[in-house]
Design a protein around this motif. Structure first.
Motif, PDB file in Angstrom:
ATOM      1  N   TYR A 194      48.391 -35.626  27.738  1.00 36.24           N
ATOM      2  CA  TYR A 194      47.616 -35.059  28.845  1.00 36.24           C
ATOM      3  C   TYR A 194      47.884 -33.569  29.031  1.00 36.24           C
ATOM      4  CZ  TYR A 194      46.668 -39.869  30.161  1.00 36.24           C
ATOM      5  OH  TYR A 194      46.256 -41.180  30.156  1.00 36.24           O
ATOM      6  N   ALA A 195      46.922 -32.935  29.711  1.00 37.02           N
ATOM      7  CA  ALA A 195      47.080 -31.549  30.145  1.00 37.02           C
ATOM      8  C   ALA A 195      46.918 -31.518  31.662  1.00 37.02           C
ATOM      9  CB  ALA A 195      46.034 -30.648  29.487  1.00 37.02           C
ATOM     10  N   GLU A 196      47.810 -30.837  32.338  1.00 36.83           N
ATOM     11  CA  GLU A 196      47.776 -30.747  33.803  1.00 36.83           C
ATOM     12  C   GLU A 196      46.695 -29.771  34.250  1.00 36.83           C
ATOM     13  OE1 GLU A 196      50.707 -28.913  37.190  1.00 36.83           O
ATOM     14  OE2 GLU A 196      51.633 -30.084  35.574  1.00 36.83           O
ATOM     15  N   LYS A 197      45.890 -30.201  35.242  1.00 34.66           N
ATOM     16  CA  LYS A 197      44.791 -29.368  35.733  1.00 34.66           C
ATOM     17  C   LYS A 197      44.732 -29.419  37.259  1.00 34.66           C
ATOM     18  CE  LYS A 197      43.168 -28.531  31.532  1.00 34.66           C
ATOM     19  NZ  LYS A 197      43.152 -27.194  30.920  1.00 34.66           N
ATOM     20  N   ASP A 198      44.003 -28.448  37.839  1.00 38.18           N
ATOM     21  CA  ASP A 198      43.799 -28.409  39.285  1.00 38.18           C
ATOM     22  C   ASP A 198      42.470 -29.035  39.700  1.00 38.18           C
ATOM     23  OD1 ASP A 198      46.209 -27.071  39.946  1.00 38.18           O
ATOM     24  OD2 ASP A 198      45.317 -25.168  39.311  1.00 38.18           O
ATOM     25  N   PHE A 199      41.675 -29.475  38.734  1.00 39.55           N
ATOM     26  CA  PHE A 199      40.335 -29.987  39.051  1.00 39.55           C
ATOM     27  C   PHE A 199      40.139 -31.360  38.421  1.00 39.55           C
ATOM     28  CE2 PHE A 199      40.357 -27.018  35.504  1.00 39.55           C
ATOM     29  CZ  PHE A 199      39.798 -27.759  34.468  1.00 39.55           C
ATOM     30  N   PRO A 200      39.181 -32.145  38.949  1.00 37.52           N
ATOM     31  CA  PRO A 200      38.971 -33.521  38.480  1.00 37.52           C
ATOM     32  C   PRO A 200      38.550 -33.600  37.021  1.00 37.52           C
ATOM     33  CG  PRO A 200      37.904 -33.169  40.591  1.00 37.52           C
ATOM     34  CD  PRO A 200      38.331 -31.819  40.101  1.00 37.52           C
ATOM     35  N   ALA A 201      38.421 -34.836  36.570  1.00 41.41           N
ATOM     36  CA  ALA A 201      38.171 -35.120  35.161  1.00 41.41           C
ATOM     37  C   ALA A 201      36.903 -34.461  34.645  1.00 41.41           C
ATOM     38  CB  ALA A 201      38.079 -36.631  34.952  1.00 41.41           C
ATOM     39  N   THR A 202      36.974 -34.045  33.381  1.00 44.50           N
ATOM     40  CA  THR A 202      35.795 -33.544  32.681  1.00 44.50           C
ATOM     41  C   THR A 202      35.489 -34.489  31.531  1.00 44.50           C
ATOM     42  OG1 THR A 202      37.135 -32.160  31.211  1.00 44.50           O
ATOM     43  CG2 THR A 202      36.300 -31.150  33.233  1.00 44.50           C
ATOM     44  N   GLY A 203      34.239 -34.445  31.075  1.00 49.58           N
ATOM     45  CA  GLY A 203      33.859 -35.241  29.923  1.00 49.58           C
ATOM     46  C   GLY A 203      34.299 -34.561  28.638  1.00 49.58           C
ATOM     47  N   SER A 204      33.921 -35.163  27.512  1.00 45.85           N
ATOM     48  CA  SER A 204      34.353 -34.632  26.226  1.00 45.85           C
ATOM     49  C   SER A 204      33.702 -33.294  25.909  1.00 45.85           C
ATOM     50  CB  SER A 204      34.045 -35.637  25.115  1.00 45.85           C
ATOM     51  OG  SER A 204      32.676 -36.000  25.121  1.00 45.85           O
ATOM     52  N   GLY A 205      32.657 -32.927  26.646  1.00 45.26           N
ATOM     53  CA  GLY A 205      32.017 -31.627  26.457  1.00 45.26           C
ATOM     54  C   GLY A 205      32.591 -30.554  27.352  1.00 45.26           C
ATOM     55  N   GLY A 206      33.638 -30.891  28.143  1.00 45.58           N
ATOM     56  CA  GLY A 206      34.278 -29.920  29.016  1.00 45.58           C
ATOM     57  C   GLY A 206      33.590 -29.727  30.347  1.00 45.58           C
ATOM     58  N   VAL A 207      32.572 -30.539  30.645  1.00 44.81           N
ATOM     59  CA  VAL A 207      31.836 -30.455  31.909  1.00 44.81           C
ATOM     60  C   VAL A 207      32.300 -31.590  32.826  1.00 44.81           C
ATOM     61  CG1 VAL A 207      29.553 -30.520  32.981  1.00 44.81           C
ATOM     62  CG2 VAL A 207      29.853 -29.422  30.753  1.00 44.81           C
ATOM     63  N   SER A 208      32.459 -31.311  34.110  1.00 45.78           N
ATOM     64  CA  SER A 208      32.928 -32.330  35.053  1.00 45.78           C
ATOM     65  C   SER A 208      31.999 -33.539  35.070  1.00 45.78           C
ATOM     66  CB  SER A 208      33.014 -31.740  36.466  1.00 45.78           C
ATOM     67  OG  SER A 208      33.982 -30.723  36.524  1.00 45.78           O
ATOM     68  N   VAL A 209      32.608 -34.724  35.051  1.00 42.86           N
ATOM     69  CA  VAL A 209      31.833 -35.952  35.165  1.00 42.86           C
ATOM     70  C   VAL A 209      31.561 -36.236  36.637  1.00 42.86           C
ATOM     71  CG1 VAL A 209      32.563 -36.969  32.984  1.00 42.86           C
ATOM     72  CG2 VAL A 209      33.977 -37.291  35.011  1.00 42.86           C
ATOM     73  N   THR A 210      30.489 -36.981  36.895  1.00 41.71           N
ATOM     74  CA  THR A 210      30.026 -37.216  38.263  1.00 41.71           C
ATOM     75  C   THR A 210      30.065 -38.695  38.591  1.00 41.71           C
ATOM     76  OG1 THR A 210      28.560 -35.299  38.138  1.00 41.71           O
ATOM     77  CG2 THR A 210      28.095 -36.901  39.862  1.00 41.71           C
ATOM     78  N   ASN A 211      30.629 -39.013  39.762  1.00 44.15           N
ATOM     79  CA  ASN A 211      30.730 -40.383  40.225  1.00 44.15           C
ATOM     80  C   ASN A 211      29.373 -41.081  40.172  1.00 44.15           C
ATOM     81  OD1 ASN A 211      31.178 -42.767  41.587  1.00 44.15           O
ATOM     82  ND2 ASN A 211      31.801 -41.825  43.508  1.00 44.15           N
ATOM     83  N   GLY A 212      29.286 -42.157  39.389  1.00 43.14           N
ATOM     84  CA  GLY A 212      28.076 -42.954  39.336  1.00 43.14           C
ATOM     85  C   GLY A 212      26.921 -42.344  38.581  1.00 43.14           C
ATOM     86  N   ARG A 213      27.153 -41.184  37.913  1.00 43.07           N
ATOM     87  CA  ARG A 213      26.064 -40.529  37.185  1.00 43.07           C
ATOM     88  C   ARG A 213      26.451 -40.124  35.761  1.00 43.07           C
ATOM     89  NH1 ARG A 213      20.976 -41.451  39.137  1.00 43.07           N
ATOM     90  NH2 ARG A 213      21.047 -41.423  41.412  1.00 43.07           N
ATOM     91  N   SER A 214      27.676 -40.415  35.358  1.00 44.83           N
ATOM     92  CA  SER A 214      28.124 -40.055  34.012  1.00 44.83           C
ATOM     93  C   SER A 214      28.506 -41.311  33.240  1.00 44.83           C
ATOM     94  CB  SER A 214      29.331 -39.116  34.069  1.00 44.83           C
ATOM     95  OG  SER A 214      29.008 -37.910  34.719  1.00 44.83           O
ATOM     96  N   ILE A 215      28.217 -41.309  31.944  1.00 39.57           N
ATOM     97  CA  ILE A 215      28.622 -42.416  31.089  1.00 39.57           C
ATOM     98  C   ILE A 215      29.362 -41.878  29.865  1.00 39.57           C
ATOM     99  CG2 ILE A 215      26.728 -43.912  31.827  1.00 39.57           C
ATOM    100  CD1 ILE A 215      25.349 -43.278  29.126  1.00 39.57           C
ATOM    101  N   ALA A 216      30.137 -42.763  29.251  1.00 42.90           N
ATOM    102  CA  ALA A 216      30.812 -42.465  27.994  1.00 42.90           C
ATOM    103  C   ALA A 216      30.241 -43.381  26.919  1.00 42.90           C
ATOM    104  CB  ALA A 216      32.319 -42.691  28.128  1.00 42.90           C
ATOM    105  N   THR A 217      30.012 -42.817  25.723  1.00 39.69           N
ATOM    106  CA  THR A 217      29.511 -43.580  24.590  1.00 39.69           C
ATOM    107  C   THR A 217      30.332 -43.231  23.352  1.00 39.69           C
ATOM    108  OG1 THR A 217      27.874 -41.874  24.097  1.00 39.69           O
ATOM    109  CG2 THR A 217      27.153 -43.715  25.499  1.00 39.69           C
ATOM    110  N   ASP A 218      30.053 -43.910  22.263  1.00 39.48           N
ATOM    111  CA  ASP A 218      30.772 -43.706  21.014  1.00 39.48           C
ATOM    112  C   ASP A 218      30.335 -42.386  20.370  1.00 39.48           C
ATOM    113  OD1 ASP A 218      31.886 -43.824  18.480  1.00 39.48           O
ATOM    114  OD2 ASP A 218      31.411 -45.934  18.167  1.00 39.48           O
ATOM    115  N   TRP A 219      31.254 -41.455  20.211  1.00 37.01           N
ATOM    116  CA  TRP A 219      30.931 -40.128  19.668  1.00 37.01           C
ATOM    117  C   TRP A 219      30.428 -40.206  18.226  1.00 37.01           C
ATOM    118  CZ3 TRP A 219      33.478 -38.482  15.304  1.00 37.01           C
ATOM    119  CH2 TRP A 219      34.666 -39.154  14.976  1.00 37.01           C
ATOM    120  N   ARG A 220      30.751 -41.292  17.528  1.00 39.79           N
ATOM    121  CA  ARG A 220      30.289 -41.424  16.144  1.00 39.79           C
ATOM    122  C   ARG A 220      28.773 -41.591  16.076  1.00 39.79           C
ATOM    123  NH1 ARG A 220      34.442 -44.304  17.475  1.00 39.79           N
ATOM    124  NH2 ARG A 220      36.463 -44.067  16.471  1.00 39.79           N
ATOM    125  N   HIS A 221      28.202 -42.138  17.155  1.00 38.41           N
ATOM    126  CA  HIS A 221      26.756 -42.346  17.198  1.00 38.41           C
ATOM    127  C   HIS A 221      26.064 -41.364  18.134  1.00 38.41           C
ATOM    128  CE1 HIS A 221      27.190 -46.041  14.889  1.00 38.41           C
ATOM    129  NE2 HIS A 221      28.155 -46.411  15.712  1.00 38.41           N
TER     130      HIS A 221
END
Length: 300
Positions: A194-221
């Motif tokens: 892990y890396a320590e941060k002052d702000f909530p989780a971001t997705g794999s693209g470095g953009v903050s994920v949003t409660n109930g509006r963000s999903i994670a999928t298989d990066w291979r596809h």
């Protein structure tokens, strides 16, 4: 795609006519192409109407300490700088202190199972005391030890230690049988840094994920993140409790912003639900099939 969709959504919200959503649907059909996962016979749920398997994740909050003590003794570590340390197994890190004394520990937590669950969620929030003041920091996923991830619940069921894979069953057994911890966790050599941060989780693209509006999928596809999606699934009701979970239909537009080691396959989705009590309950009780679609602006 996102700009056109946002403008269409704003127009629909401002519309005061009974036919607003009919107009919205017609505009979607006129302006966007819609794609579904193209499954072959080798893929899970091929030929099924509800071909996408949905789970959920959230941001857990753990009590921690900056220093290792008799209570807070399990480290949350930064990514090591050498491969020899980076590729250490879970047992080597947790039970043999392979990373201790190397300046890699940001925090220590009380419970090994909480740490394992933190790894599954990918990131979290640590609440700790510093100079008599309560503080909190977010920790973000920053790499793995490149070892195989396996669900310890599967091993525990196979060994007859538990009869179901519920979180409560796993936790209760581990608390009652500390002598089995090393054996059980050895089944899952994967470990998250892990890396320590002052702000909530971001997705794999470095953009903050949003409660109930963000999903994670298989990066291979789905390697290009930020795509507009529409899902049809189920989720626990807000009035559910862990011992009596009820479900309701759940459909909405979302953004594909994240990925995860356990999210594998063309028709596999993890829904981000935030960091509150409902998010935790949903994360541990969402296991349903449904439908996944991608929307893309038609080429002119």
């Amino acid at each position: 795609t996102l700009r056109v969709f946002l403008e269409l959504a704003k127009q629909t919200q401002a519309c005061g006519e009974p036919t607003c959503y009919e107009i919205f649907n017609n505009e979607l059909k006129a302006q966007f192409d819609v794609f579904a996962p193209l499954l072959t016979k080798e893929d899970p749920r091929h030929g099924e109407e509800k071909s996408t398997f949905f789970t959920s994740y959230y941001t857990p909050t753990l009590e921690g300490s900056r220093n290792r003590t008799g209570v807070f003794k399990h480290g949350i570590y930064q990514l090591p700088g050498t491969d020899s340390l980076k590729k250490s197994t879970r047992v080597q890190i947790v039970f043999e202190d392979r990373l201790e004394g190397k300046g890699l520990a940001d925090f220590y937590v009380k419970d090994l199972f909480d740490l394992y669950m933190l790894h599954i969620q990918g990131g979290g929030r640590i609440v700790f005391s510093e100079n008599g003041e309560e503080k909190s920091k977010y920790i973000h996923y920053n790499g793995t030890n490149a070892q195989t991830f396996r669900w310890i619940s599967k091993y525990m069921i196979e060994k007859g230690y538990i009869t179901d894979g519920r979180i409560e069953s796993q936790r209760a057994y581990l608390l009652a049988h500390p002598e089995k911890e090393r054996e059980i966790y050895e089944y899952c050599p994967s470990y998250i840094y892990y890396a320590e941060k002052d702000f909530p989780a971001t997705g794999s693209g470095g953009v903050s994920v949003t409660n109930g509006r963000s999903i994670a999928t298989d990066w291979r596809h789905y390697g290009y993140k930020g795509l507009l999606t529409y899902i049809e699934a189920e989720r626990p009701t807000e009035t559910s409790i862990p011992t009596n979970v009820e479900y309701k239909p759940f459909s909405r537009f979302m953004l594909d912003q994240d990925t995860g080691g356990a999210i594998q396959g063309k028709a596999r989705v993890d829904i981000f639900h935030g960091e509150n009590d409902y998010a935790e309950m949903a994360a541990y009780n969402t296991k349903h099939t449904g439908k996944l679609y991608y929307l893309m602006l038609k080429q002119r």
